[in-house]
Design a protein around this motif. Sequence first.
Motif, mmCIF file in Angstrom:
data_model
loop_
_atom_site.group_PDB
_atom_site.id
_atom_site.type_symbol
_atom_site.label_atom_id
_atom_site.label_comp_id
_atom_site.label_asym_id
_atom_site.label_seq_id
_atom_site.Cartn_x
_atom_site.Cartn_y
_atom_site.Cartn_z
ATOM 1 N N ASP A 1 0.845 -1.193 0.000
ATOM 2 C CA ASP A 1 0.000 0.000 0.000
ATOM 3 C C ASP A 1 0.886 1.250 0.000
ATOM 4 O O ASP A 1 1.566 1.535 0.992
ATOM 5 C CB ASP A 1 -0.904 -0.027 1.234
ATOM 6 C CG ASP A 1 -1.908 1.103 1.280
ATOM 7 O OD1 ASP A 1 -1.624 2.206 0.782
ATOM 8 O OD2 ASP A 1 -2.993 0.881 1.835
ATOM 9 N N GLU B 1 5.708 3.327 -5.554
ATOM 10 C CA GLU B 1 4.498 3.006 -6.318
ATOM 11 C C GLU B 1 4.810 1.968 -7.401
ATOM 12 O O GLU B 1 4.046 1.024 -7.610
ATOM 13 C CB GLU B 1 3.902 4.262 -6.927
ATOM 14 C CG GLU B 1 3.256 5.172 -5.906
ATOM 15 C CD GLU B 1 2.823 6.509 -6.478
ATOM 16 O OE1 GLU B 1 2.821 6.683 -7.717
ATOM 17 O OE2 GLU B 1 2.475 7.392 -5.670
ATOM 18 N N GLU C 1 0.126 4.372 0.179
ATOM 19 C CA GLU C 1 -0.235 5.371 1.198
ATOM 20 C C GLU C 1 0.373 5.019 2.558
ATOM 21 O O GLU C 1 0.812 5.909 3.291
ATOM 22 C CB GLU C 1 -1.753 5.509 1.304
ATOM 23 C CG GLU C 1 -2.357 6.229 0.112
ATOM 24 C CD GLU C 1 -3.856 6.421 0.240
ATOM 25 O OE1 GLU C 1 -4.416 6.190 1.338
ATOM 26 O OE2 GLU C 1 -4.465 6.805 -0.765
ATOM 27 N N LYS C 2 0.406 3.747 2.885
ATOM 28 C CA LYS C 2 1.040 3.330 4.139
ATOM 29 C C LYS C 2 2.544 3.592 4.075
ATOM 30 O O LYS C 2 3.155 3.977 5.076
ATOM 31 C CB LYS C 2 0.758 1.858 4.434
ATOM 32 C CG LYS C 2 -0.654 1.603 4.878
ATOM 33 C CD LYS C 2 -0.881 0.147 5.221
ATOM 34 C CE LYS C 2 -2.326 -0.079 5.658
ATOM 35 N NZ LYS C 2 -2.584 -1.486 5.952
ATOM 36 N N GLU D 1 3.978 5.985 2.325
ATOM 37 C CA GLU D 1 4.140 7.436 2.465
ATOM 38 C C GLU D 1 4.119 7.860 3.927
ATOM 39 O O GLU D 1 4.839 8.780 4.324
ATOM 40 C CB GLU D 1 3.028 8.169 1.711
ATOM 41 C CG GLU D 1 3.176 8.132 0.217
ATOM 42 C CD GLU D 1 2.040 8.864 -0.500
ATOM 43 O OE1 GLU D 1 1.161 9.458 0.174
ATOM 44 O OE2 GLU D 1 2.035 8.841 -1.739
#
Length: 137
Positions: A22, A57, A24-25, A27
Amino acid sequence: MSDRESVLAANRAFYDAFESLDAEKMEAVWLRDPRIICIHPGWRKLSGWGPIMSSWERILGNLFEMKFELGEIEVTISGDLAIVVVEESLIQRGYDGTERSNVLATNVFERVGNGWFMVMHHGSPVLAPPDDEPPLQ
C-alpha cells in the motif's frame, strides 16, 4: 515507550507498509522532505519525496505478495537521529514468479515531534560465499 522501542516500532511500520503493498502506508512512514534518500538494491540513489514515492508506487504495483523475516537488528540513537541496521530475508511474488533474497538494510529515522520518520533507506543484496570458501577476515 523508550526511544529504542519507538524506533523499532517505526522500523516495523516500514516493513508492514512494504508487506501491505500500500503506497499510502509507505508514504506515512517517510518524512515529507526534499533531503530524504532511498537506495533500493541494484538501483541508483533517489533523492526527494517525488522520486522516492514514485519508486515505491512502481515496486508495490508490480508485486502480488511481499514477506520479510528480519534478523540481526542493531539500533543506534543519537539525539533526534536513529540508525537501524537489519538483515532482511524476503520472499516476493510478482509477474516474474517468486523470488527469495537476502538484503542488508540501513534505515535512518529522524524524530519529528513525537514520531520517528524514515529519512533514508539503503538496501544492499547479500551475496554469500560458497560453503567451501571461508569468509574474508
